[in-house]
Design a protein around this motif. Structure first.
Motif, PDB file in Angstrom:
ATOM      1  N   TRP A  94      47.341   9.895  40.156  1.00  0.00           N
ATOM      2  CA  TRP A  94      48.284  10.411  41.155  1.00  0.00           C
ATOM      3  C   TRP A  94      48.750   9.321  42.118  1.00  0.00           C
ATOM      4  O   TRP A  94      49.865   9.393  42.632  1.00  0.00           O
ATOM      5  CB  TRP A  94      47.692  11.608  41.878  1.00  0.00           C
ATOM      6  N   HIS A  95      47.926   8.300  42.349  1.00  0.00           N
ATOM      7  CA  HIS A  95      48.389   7.146  43.121  1.00  0.00           C
ATOM      8  C   HIS A  95      49.440   6.389  42.318  1.00  0.00           C
ATOM      9  O   HIS A  95      50.454   5.957  42.883  1.00  0.00           O
ATOM     10  CB  HIS A  95      47.226   6.201  43.472  1.00  0.00           C
ATOM     11  N   ALA A  96      49.193   6.200  41.028  1.00  0.00           N
ATOM     12  CA  ALA A  96      50.108   5.424  40.177  1.00  0.00           C
ATOM     13  C   ALA A  96      51.499   6.032  40.129  1.00  0.00           C
ATOM     14  O   ALA A  96      52.495   5.302  40.056  1.00  0.00           O
ATOM     15  CB  ALA A  96      49.544   5.289  38.766  1.00  0.00           C
ATOM     16  N   ASP A  97      51.599   7.359  40.178  1.00  0.00           N
ATOM     17  CA  ASP A  97      52.935   7.973  40.103  1.00  0.00           C
ATOM     18  C   ASP A  97      53.592   8.118  41.478  1.00  0.00           C
ATOM     19  O   ASP A  97      54.701   8.618  41.584  1.00  0.00           O
ATOM     20  CB  ASP A  97      52.902   9.290  39.330  1.00  0.00           C
ATOM     21  N   GLY A  98      52.888   7.676  42.536  1.00  0.00           N
ATOM     22  CA  GLY A  98      53.470   7.688  43.869  1.00  0.00           C
ATOM     23  C   GLY A  98      53.274   8.962  44.656  1.00  0.00           C
ATOM     24  O   GLY A  98      53.717   9.058  45.791  1.00  0.00           O
ATOM     25  N   THR A  99      52.587   9.952  44.079  1.00  0.00           N
ATOM     26  CA  THR A  99      52.353  11.200  44.802  1.00  0.00           C
ATOM     27  C   THR A  99      51.322  11.017  45.906  1.00  0.00           C
ATOM     28  O   THR A  99      51.499  11.514  47.017  1.00  0.00           O
ATOM     29  CB  THR A  99      51.901  12.314  43.835  1.00  0.00           C
ATOM     30  N   PHE A 100      50.237  10.305  45.614  1.00  0.00           N
ATOM     31  CA  PHE A 100      49.204  10.049  46.618  1.00  0.00           C
ATOM     32  C   PHE A 100      49.482   8.701  47.268  1.00  0.00           C
ATOM     33  O   PHE A 100      49.636   7.690  46.589  1.00  0.00           O
ATOM     34  CB  PHE A 100      47.811  10.035  46.001  1.00  0.00           C
ATOM     35  N   LEU A 101      49.562   8.694  48.593  1.00  0.00           N
ATOM     36  CA  LEU A 101      49.794   7.476  49.355  1.00  0.00           C
ATOM     37  C   LEU A 101      48.497   6.857  49.842  1.00  0.00           C
ATOM     38  O   LEU A 101      48.414   5.648  50.033  1.00  0.00           O
ATOM     39  CB  LEU A 101      50.679   7.760  50.569  1.00  0.00           C
ATOM     40  N   LEU A 102      47.500   7.690  50.072  1.00  0.00           N
ATOM     41  CA  LEU A 102      46.231   7.241  50.632  1.00  0.00           C
ATOM     42  C   LEU A 102      45.163   8.219  50.198  1.00  0.00           C
ATOM     43  O   LEU A 102      45.421   9.428  50.122  1.00  0.00           O
ATOM     44  CB  LEU A 102      46.340   7.218  52.161  1.00  0.00           C
ATOM     45  N   SER A 103      43.985   7.716  49.919  1.00  0.00           N
ATOM     46  CA  SER A 103      42.837   8.585  49.674  1.00  0.00           C
ATOM     47  C   SER A 103      41.591   7.863  50.138  1.00  0.00           C
ATOM     48  O   SER A 103      41.522   6.636  50.096  1.00  0.00           O
ATOM     49  CB  SER A 103      42.726   8.958  48.184  1.00  0.00           C
ATOM     50  N   GLY A 104      40.632   8.625  50.629  1.00  0.00           N
ATOM     51  CA  GLY A 104      39.399   8.002  51.084  1.00  0.00           C
ATOM     52  C   GLY A 104      38.359   9.019  51.497  1.00  0.00           C
ATOM     53  O   GLY A 104      38.653  10.211  51.645  1.00  0.00           O
ATOM     54  N   GLN A 105      37.151   8.518  51.665  1.00  0.00           N
ATOM     55  CA  GLN A 105      36.010   9.324  52.089  1.00  0.00           C
ATOM     56  C   GLN A 105      36.083   9.628  53.579  1.00  0.00           C
ATOM     57  O   GLN A 105      36.613   8.815  54.345  1.00  0.00           O
ATOM     58  CB  GLN A 105      34.702   8.557  51.834  1.00  0.00           C
ATOM     59  N   THR A 106      35.535  10.741  53.964  1.00  0.00           N
ATOM     60  CA  THR A 106      35.363  11.029  55.381  1.00  0.00           C
ATOM     61  C   THR A 106      34.162  10.234  55.888  1.00  0.00           C
ATOM     62  O   THR A 106      33.369   9.721  55.110  1.00  0.00           O
ATOM     63  CB  THR A 106      35.112  12.530  55.625  1.00  0.00           C
ATOM     64  N   VAL A 107      34.042  10.145  57.192  1.00  0.00           N
ATOM     65  CA  VAL A 107      32.884   9.519  57.818  1.00  0.00           C
ATOM     66  C   VAL A 107      32.273  10.552  58.733  1.00  0.00           C
ATOM     67  O   VAL A 107      32.941  10.995  59.669  1.00  0.00           O
ATOM     68  CB  VAL A 107      33.299   8.259  58.613  1.00  0.00           C
ATOM     69  N   PRO A 108      31.070  11.034  58.453  1.00  0.00           N
ATOM     70  CA  PRO A 108      30.195  10.641  57.349  1.00  0.00           C
ATOM     71  C   PRO A 108      30.732  11.132  56.003  1.00  0.00           C
ATOM     72  O   PRO A 108      31.478  12.102  55.935  1.00  0.00           O
ATOM     73  CB  PRO A 108      28.860  11.305  57.685  1.00  0.00           C
ATOM     74  N   ASP A 109      30.309  10.440  54.937  1.00  0.00           N
ATOM     75  CA  ASP A 109      30.894  10.705  53.620  1.00  0.00           C
ATOM     76  C   ASP A 109      30.433  12.000  52.965  1.00  0.00           C
ATOM     77  O   ASP A 109      31.014  12.417  51.970  1.00  0.00           O
ATOM     78  CB  ASP A 109      30.674   9.527  52.673  1.00  0.00           C
TER      79      ASP A 109
END
Length: 98
Positions: A30-45
């Motif tokens: 989904w990042h490769a097709d441009g739909t997702f701009l950012l993704s990441g874990q919350t803190v705390p994970d």
């Protein structure tokens, strides 16, 4: 449109762990097709993660439903759609000039 996807774990980290490789592949697609701009874990994970996505809501909902975490029942999604009123020029460009 901009969408904030909150990924909340609904199972223990031991139950989530086997699904991580599939989830990473899912994010890459989904990042490769441009739909997702950012993704990441919350803190705390242990809370889950966050994804910023663009596009129509129906497409983003379909994407969320395909996440191996969701299909395995170890995470649930909350999706918040944002109509950007003001944005930095760099972000405006990513959002198509919104």
């Amino acid at each position: 449109m901009l969408h904030v996807l909150l990924v909340r774990y609904t199972a223990s980290s031991a139950e989530v762990a086997p699904h991580v490789p599939g989830h990473v592949a899912y994010l890459r697609r989904w990042h490769a097709d441009g739909t997702f701009l950012l993704s990441g874990q919350t803190v705390p994970d242990d809370l889950g993660g966050v994804i910023l996505a663009v596009g129509d809501r129906e497409r983003v909902e379909r994407a969320a439903a395909e996440d191996p975490f969701a299909t395995a029942g170890v995470a649930a999604y909350d999706i918040v759609t944002v109509e950007a009123g003001r944005a930095d020029a760099t972000l405006r460009a990513l959002l198509g000039g919104a």
